[in-house]
Design a protein around this motif. Structure first.
Motif, PDB file in Angstrom:
ATOM      1  N   ASN A   1       0.845  -1.180   0.000  1.00  0.00           N
ATOM      2  CA  ASN A   1       0.000   0.000   0.000  1.00  0.00           C
ATOM      3  C   ASN A   1       0.890   1.243   0.000  1.00  0.00           C
ATOM      4  N   TYR A   2       0.517   2.209  -0.851  1.00  0.00           N
ATOM      5  CA  TYR A   2       1.316   3.430  -0.964  1.00  0.00           C
ATOM      6  C   TYR A   2       0.406   4.655  -0.906  1.00  0.00           C
ATOM      7  N   PHE A   3       0.938   5.713  -0.335  1.00  0.00           N
ATOM      8  CA  PHE A   3       0.237   6.999  -0.283  1.00  0.00           C
ATOM      9  C   PHE A   3       1.194   8.062  -0.778  1.00  0.00           C
ATOM     10  N   VAL A   4       0.691   8.977  -1.610  1.00  0.00           N
ATOM     11  CA  VAL A   4       1.529  10.079  -2.085  1.00  0.00           C
ATOM     12  C   VAL A   4       0.656  11.301  -2.321  1.00  0.00           C
ATOM     13  N   GLN A   5       1.203  12.462  -2.037  1.00  0.00           N
ATOM     14  CA  GLN A   5       0.488  13.702  -2.334  1.00  0.00           C
ATOM     15  C   GLN A   5       1.483  14.724  -2.880  1.00  0.00           C
ATOM     16  N   THR A   6       1.013  15.502  -3.833  1.00  0.00           N
ATOM     17  CA  THR A   6       1.861  16.535  -4.419  1.00  0.00           C
ATOM     18  C   THR A   6       1.295  17.904  -4.073  1.00  0.00           C
ATOM     19  N   TYR A   7       2.157  18.892  -4.146  1.00  0.00           N
ATOM     20  CA  TYR A   7       1.753  20.272  -3.869  1.00  0.00           C
ATOM     21  C   TYR A   7       2.175  21.185  -5.009  1.00  0.00           C
ATOM     22  N   THR A   8       2.130  20.664  -6.204  1.00  0.00           N
ATOM     23  CA  THR A   8       2.273  21.484  -7.393  1.00  0.00           C
ATOM     24  C   THR A   8       0.886  21.647  -7.989  1.00  0.00           C
ATOM     25  N   TRP A   9       0.581  22.816  -8.513  1.00  0.00           N
ATOM     26  CA  TRP A   9      -0.791  23.096  -8.950  1.00  0.00           C
ATOM     27  C   TRP A   9      -0.953  23.003 -10.465  1.00  0.00           C
ATOM     28  N   ASN A  10       0.063  22.527 -11.159  1.00  0.00           N
ATOM     29  CA  ASN A  10       0.022  22.442 -12.616  1.00  0.00           C
ATOM     30  C   ASN A  10      -0.664  21.139 -13.042  1.00  0.00           C
ATOM     31  N   PRO A  11      -1.754  21.210 -13.806  1.00  0.00           N
ATOM     32  CA  PRO A  11      -2.506  19.990 -14.157  1.00  0.00           C
ATOM     33  C   PRO A  11      -1.730  19.027 -15.038  1.00  0.00           C
ATOM     34  N   TRP A  12      -0.916  19.560 -15.955  1.00  0.00           N
ATOM     35  CA  TRP A  12      -0.159  18.666 -16.840  1.00  0.00           C
ATOM     36  C   TRP A  12       0.868  17.877 -16.029  1.00  0.00           C
ATOM     37  N   ARG A  13       1.446  18.534 -15.053  1.00  0.00           N
ATOM     38  CA  ARG A  13       2.408  17.862 -14.180  1.00  0.00           C
ATOM     39  C   ARG A  13       1.709  16.802 -13.333  1.00  0.00           C
ATOM     40  N   ASN A  14       0.582  17.164 -12.740  1.00  0.00           N
ATOM     41  CA  ASN A  14      -0.120  16.221 -11.872  1.00  0.00           C
ATOM     42  C   ASN A  14      -0.628  15.008 -12.638  1.00  0.00           C
ATOM     43  N   LEU A  15      -1.130  15.230 -13.840  1.00  0.00           N
ATOM     44  CA  LEU A  15      -1.594  14.109 -14.647  1.00  0.00           C
ATOM     45  C   LEU A  15      -0.421  13.258 -15.149  1.00  0.00           C
ATOM     46  N   ALA A  16       0.728  13.898 -15.362  1.00  0.00           N
ATOM     47  CA  ALA A  16       1.916  13.145 -15.746  1.00  0.00           C
ATOM     48  C   ALA A  16       2.366  12.234 -14.606  1.00  0.00           C
ATOM     49  N   VAL A  17       2.286  12.734 -13.375  1.00  0.00           N
ATOM     50  CA  VAL A  17       2.624  11.912 -12.206  1.00  0.00           C
ATOM     51  C   VAL A  17       1.672  10.720 -12.113  1.00  0.00           C
ATOM     52  N   GLU A  18       0.389  10.958 -12.352  1.00  0.00           N
ATOM     53  CA  GLU A  18      -0.592   9.875 -12.316  1.00  0.00           C
ATOM     54  C   GLU A  18      -0.254   8.800 -13.347  1.00  0.00           C
ATOM     55  N   LYS A  19       0.075   9.229 -14.565  1.00  0.00           N
ATOM     56  CA  LYS A  19       0.436   8.274 -15.624  1.00  0.00           C
ATOM     57  C   LYS A  19       1.698   7.494 -15.244  1.00  0.00           C
ATOM     58  N   TYR A  20       2.653   8.168 -14.674  1.00  0.00           N
ATOM     59  CA  TYR A  20       3.894   7.521 -14.250  1.00  0.00           C
ATOM     60  C   TYR A  20       3.603   6.464 -13.186  1.00  0.00           C
ATOM     61  N   LEU A  21       2.777   6.802 -12.206  1.00  0.00           N
ATOM     62  CA  LEU A  21       2.412   5.839 -11.173  1.00  0.00           C
ATOM     63  C   LEU A  21       1.712   4.620 -11.790  1.00  0.00           C
ATOM     64  N   ALA A  22       0.801   4.876 -12.726  1.00  0.00           N
ATOM     65  CA  ALA A  22       0.083   3.766 -13.367  1.00  0.00           C
ATOM     66  C   ALA A  22       1.048   2.834 -14.093  1.00  0.00           C
ATOM     67  N   ASP A  23       2.065   3.419 -14.719  1.00  0.00           N
ATOM     68  CA  ASP A  23       3.035   2.601 -15.449  1.00  0.00           C
ATOM     69  C   ASP A  23       3.903   1.761 -14.514  1.00  0.00           C
ATOM     70  N   LYS A  24       4.029   2.192 -13.256  1.00  0.00           N
ATOM     71  CA  LYS A  24       4.927   1.516 -12.310  1.00  0.00           C
ATOM     72  C   LYS A  24       4.207   0.535 -11.378  1.00  0.00           C
ATOM     73  N   ILE A  25       2.886   0.457 -11.454  1.00  0.00           N
ATOM     74  CA  ILE A  25       2.143  -0.453 -10.590  1.00  0.00           C
ATOM     75  C   ILE A  25       2.591  -1.897 -10.809  1.00  0.00           C
ATOM     76  N   GLU A  26       2.793  -2.598  -9.712  1.00  0.00           N
ATOM     77  CA  GLU A  26       3.175  -4.008  -9.767  1.00  0.00           C
ATOM     78  C   GLU A  26       2.092  -4.859  -9.111  1.00  0.00           C
ATOM     79  N   PRO A  27       2.077  -6.164  -9.324  1.00  0.00           N
ATOM     80  CA  PRO A  27       1.058  -7.026  -8.702  1.00  0.00           C
ATOM     81  C   PRO A  27       1.008  -6.822  -7.188  1.00  0.00           C
TER      82      PRO A  27
END
Length: 328
Positions: A3-29
């Motif tokens: 289980n992982y928890f993460v929060q960001t404090y940057t307000w740029n939507p392209w950056r935040n959505l890029a982080v989301e995509k990166y996390l999705a790519d790194k998910i493991e079983p």
């Protein structure tokens, strides 16, 4: 299970959505991640929506705002710092929508607010007001649920930016559905986005057990930057819009102009100009000038591309193009 928890404090939507995509790519079983993030002065449209049908993009960007296109479906939403976004990312065997929703509901309950899932993609109050819209996607190794939590959003901006042009339009793509909305702060004045962050963190551990908190510094890498570059590009924000037809008209000092456009990938694939002006050659010249250009005409160089125009025609073309750009 991890289980992982993460929060960001940057307000740029392209950056935040890029982080989301990166996390999705790194998910493991066995992985589950809860990610919290906020955008400032932003309209986010769904993956299959037509940008110009859903918002006043020109006005938004002129006033320092951002247009972002997410990878999930659903409708257009307005974000400011009174809104908190959440994302659950999980490997398929651990993805549990009911459990994830209970985390959101338990966090709201800490402020005395009872909620329910609408059965479509919204979380609503007991009185039926929407404060959270949700959207979903998945790939071979990760399922995603993300949504908004309206804490203290400036709702006057919803109508300001999410009202599409009143010009005639025949457009393909998913259309947003209007709902009655409310801020959680109207139900409990003590709630803030920071307080809700803390409540969600507590509810997550109550539902899933201990977790590891990720350091946002891990997102300072080339992979995230590459995704950011894609999400911030004109082609992603506007060029992904479905094909549509639209028309505009305006009276200038020298005559009435009506322009009909067929847009494909937000380029002017077909254009027809009608006018009652005395210069009968001008409409055809202008059609040739604009054919194939981007809808915002950022790829148009009037000085270099109007060699065949008279000085008077060049000035009229400038007026028409400035007007048309502001219709965007």
């Amino acid at each position: 299970m991890n289980n992982y928890f993460v929060q960001t404090y940057t307000w740029n939507p392209w950056r935040n959505l890029a982080v989301e995509k990166y996390l999705a790519d790194k998910i493991e079983p066995g992985d589950v991640v809860l990610y919290l993030w906020q955008n400032e002065h932003t309209v986010v449209i769904g993956r299959n929506q037509n940008a110009i049908r859903e918002c006043k993009a020109q006005l938004l960007e002129e006033e320092g705002g951002f247009l972002a296109r997410r990878t999930t479906g659903g409708g257009a939403v307005y974000h400011d710092l009174g809104n908190l976004n959440f994302t659950f990312l999980a490997s398929p065997e651990r993805y549990d929508l009911e459990k994830q929703l209970k985390v959101i509901q338990a966090a709201c309950r800490k402020f005395g607010i009872e909620t329910q899932f609408s059965g479509r993609n919204d979380i609503i109050t007991e009185d039926g007001f929407k404060f959270s819209g949700n959207a979903f996607s998945k790939n071979s190794h990760c399922n995603i649920q993300h949504g908004t939590l309206m804490v203290d959003v400036d709702v006057t901006q919803l109508g300001r930016y999410l009202t599409p042009s009143k010009e005639k339009m025949k457009a393909k793509g998913v259309k947003s559905v209007q709902s009655r909305v409310c801020n959680l702060k109207t139900l409990n004045p003590d709630i803030t986005t920071d307080a809700l962050r803390s409540a969600l963190k507590e509810s997550f551990v109550e539902a899933y057990g201990d977790f590891s908190e990720l350091n946002p510094a891990i997102f300072e890498n080339a992979e995230v930057q590459e995704i950011y570059n894609l999400y911030s590009s004109w082609d992603w924000k506007f060029g992904k819009s479905p094909e549509c037809e639209t028309s505009y008209s305006r009276r200038f000092d020298w005559g009435e102009v009506e322009i009909w456009l067929r847009l494909k990938n937000m380029h002017m694939e077909e254009i027809k100009i009608y006018s009652d002006m005395l210069d009968v050659e001008f409409p055809a010249k202008l059609e040739k000038l604009l054919q194939g250009k981007r809808y915002d005409m950022a790829d148009l160089n009037l000085d270099d591309e109007t060699a065949e125009f008279t000085p008077e025609q060049r000035e009229k073309a400038k007026q028409v193009c400035e007007w048309l750009a502001h219709c965007f």
